[in-house]
Design a protein around this motif. Sequence first.
Motif, PDB file in Angstrom:
ATOM      1  N   ASP B  64       0.956  -1.012  -0.081  1.00 57.70           N
ATOM      2  CA  ASP B  64       0.024  -0.044  -0.149  1.00 57.70           C
ATOM      3  C   ASP B  64       0.826   1.269  -0.134  1.00 57.70           C
ATOM      4  N   PRO B  65       0.911   1.889  -1.090  1.00 56.25           N
ATOM      5  CA  PRO B  65       1.880   3.092  -1.079  1.00 56.25           C
ATOM      6  C   PRO B  65       1.228   4.363  -0.510  1.00 56.25           C
ATOM      7  N   ILE B  67       1.274   8.180  -0.322  1.00 50.51           N
ATOM      8  CA  ILE B  67       1.886   9.270  -0.799  1.00 50.51           C
ATOM      9  C   ILE B  67       1.601  10.320  -0.058  1.00 50.51           C
ATOM     10  N   GLY B  68       1.978  11.585  -0.735  1.00 54.12           N
ATOM     11  CA  GLY B  68       1.449  13.039   0.088  1.00 54.12           C
ATOM     12  C   GLY B  68       2.447  13.810   1.011  1.00 54.12           C
ATOM     13  N   HIS B  71       3.267  16.925  -0.505  1.00 48.36           N
ATOM     14  CA  HIS B  71       2.088  17.788  -1.067  1.00 48.36           C
ATOM     15  C   HIS B  71       2.351  19.030  -0.549  1.00 48.36           C
ATOM     16  N   PHE B 383       2.104   9.703 -11.546  1.00 48.26           N
ATOM     17  CA  PHE B 383       0.954   9.300 -10.915  1.00 48.26           C
ATOM     18  C   PHE B 383       0.171   8.048 -11.254  1.00 48.26           C
ATOM     19  N   LEU B 386       2.702   5.210 -10.666  1.00 51.52           N
ATOM     20  CA  LEU B 386       3.017   4.820  -9.122  1.00 51.52           C
ATOM     21  C   LEU B 386       1.923   4.160  -8.993  1.00 51.52           C
ATOM     22  N   VAL B 415       3.800  13.790  -8.375  1.00 51.64           N
ATOM     23  CA  VAL B 415       2.775  12.855  -8.147  1.00 51.64           C
ATOM     24  C   VAL B 415       1.928  13.368  -6.816  1.00 51.64           C
ATOM     25  N   GLU B 416       3.046  14.236  -5.912  1.00 52.73           N
ATOM     26  CA  GLU B 416       2.073  14.724  -4.828  1.00 52.73           C
ATOM     27  C   GLU B 416       1.836  16.242  -4.777  1.00 52.73           C
TER      28      GLU B 416
END
Lengths: 199, 417
Positions: B64-65, B67-68, B71, B383, B386, B415-416
């Motif tokens: 479970d990646p 991410i953030g 951000h 995005f 990943l 991505v973030e």
Amino acid sequence: MTPPFWGPYKAADSSPLVIGAPLSTFALDRVSAQLPEAVVERYVDRTGGAWAVIHADHLPKVAAFLKNDPELEFKLFGSIDAVDRLHLAENDPRFEVVYFLYSLKRHEHVRLKVRVSENQPVVPSLTSLYKGANWWERLTWDFYGIRFDGHPDLRRILLYEEFQGHPLRKDYALRDRQPLIPERPIKDIFRGPGTSGLS
Amino acid sequence: MADHAKPEDHAPNPDTDAYAHESELEAHLQTKRMVINMGPSHPATHGTVRLKVELEGETIVKIDPEIGFLHRGFQKSCENVTWTQCLPYTDRLNYLSAMMNNFGFLNAVEKLIGLEIPERAKYIRVIGSELHRLTDHLTCVGATGLEMGGFQPFLLALEFRELLFDRTAELTGARLTTSFGRVGGINRDLPEGWVEKVRKSLDRGEELITEMDALLTRNRIFVDRTKGTGIISAEDAIDFGYTGPALRACGVDYDIRKAKPYWVYDRFDFDVPVGEHGDNYDRYLVRLEEMRQSIRILRQAMDTIPAGPIIVDDWRIALPPKPEVYGTIEGVMSHFKLVMEGIQVPAGEVYDSTEASNGELGWYLVSDGRGRPYKVHVRAPGFPVLAAVPHIIEGKMLADLIPTFDTINMIGGEVEQ
């Protein structure tokens, strides 16, 4: 040359501008012909991009048609996002969910919109159709609070679970900070864009 | 030999069996599920992402990646500043190829306005983009080598990257966060003698790439760890929304520079490398070849770049020349208006995409005509790439995670957001 002095820029009509991918009018025509009940509105934006506004209930059907029709094959998943139209002239219903798909066969983008209201911001999920929809739908939920019916795992993705509200809604204040750990009380620190660091 | 499938039949009794300890060595290993965290800051990965890995032995059962961590509120920030002021925010999306993000954003804004930029500006955009495609791929390939245990390829990659960052700094004034280009063209012309310097850097760079190729491509350890690992089929890759080198490694020939040539890409002779198996090794090879093609494009662009203006001569879009600002009332007022109120982009919406180093960088912009973006949606190529990691890696070994994570080249910044 005397350059124009000031005012909004208007492109000259004499120079039709072709930048970017050919437009997906063909695909939208087919959708209109095959599933007329699904299409709310069709229009072409100022840059020549063709759009179709789809009934939320019919969205999975339209997407499945675009993906599986042998003449279209919009299989490459682009992205999903939403627009909060609160401050726009036309803002009822409030949210617009936008979908971008790409066809490697026709080398065209197709653009779909679904409008949902503030009271019931629910759109059917496309996760069973496109694997790529999963994270984009989580992102849209995270930022706009639009729920995707049938999504297997609709959690926040970039923000943390404790976050209150949805930050890209226009009524979420720019400087509303929700730190997980207390921030150091530095008075003159300037965080983020805006006109003043104090408000 | 103990039967591994049915360990209970041979369960040793330590009280009666003199050789019980030997049977125990051969007995079926009792494993239990273990959850480990990789990251957010892990020595074997680059980028800030937390991977919650559920292991059974060395097999990944679930991943479970999370991410953030990077951000920054990119969209919200952009919605509250003028169009030109968005530019520094776009630098930080993919900080290894900032110019591509700058130009991609500007391209979309210009399309929204309906503006054609001068020829020379288009060439400079191509040159800047290809320079930064090289730096991005160099980082990816070099770091992949590093994390597979080869330090030398990383040093070679960094040597070339430093050369290119020096050229970038001479061109834009910054190594990483370039904020280069303006709506309507380019803000600074190529410096005197810069083209010659780039040619020299590219000559040296070709040697470095060849050396890197020689060190990695037939290296037993590298090949064993990358070949056949991290496989994604072409159907799944398309379904997830893969673009760029990761999609081309699956054998799908899709490059926006060829599919719908923007700027002046249709005038250059270059090939688009396509892989076959969609595994880590193919992704590595595609990137390696793309670097050579980028060098080809750069050489052609520098040979054929025309003279002329670099930004449109329209004071509603671009700042007036300084003598006009200091000498005429129109000049000073246009300057003031542009700085204080920003470009008055007419109301409307647009979607446009360019081929960034990791794939399709798409922009959906909405303007309400008030001088600030109403909505800035960025389709970051990293995005979807990943997002497919759980699909690729579940059921595989933990050791495959590192090369997979390297070759998909996830960039936290884009991505973030």
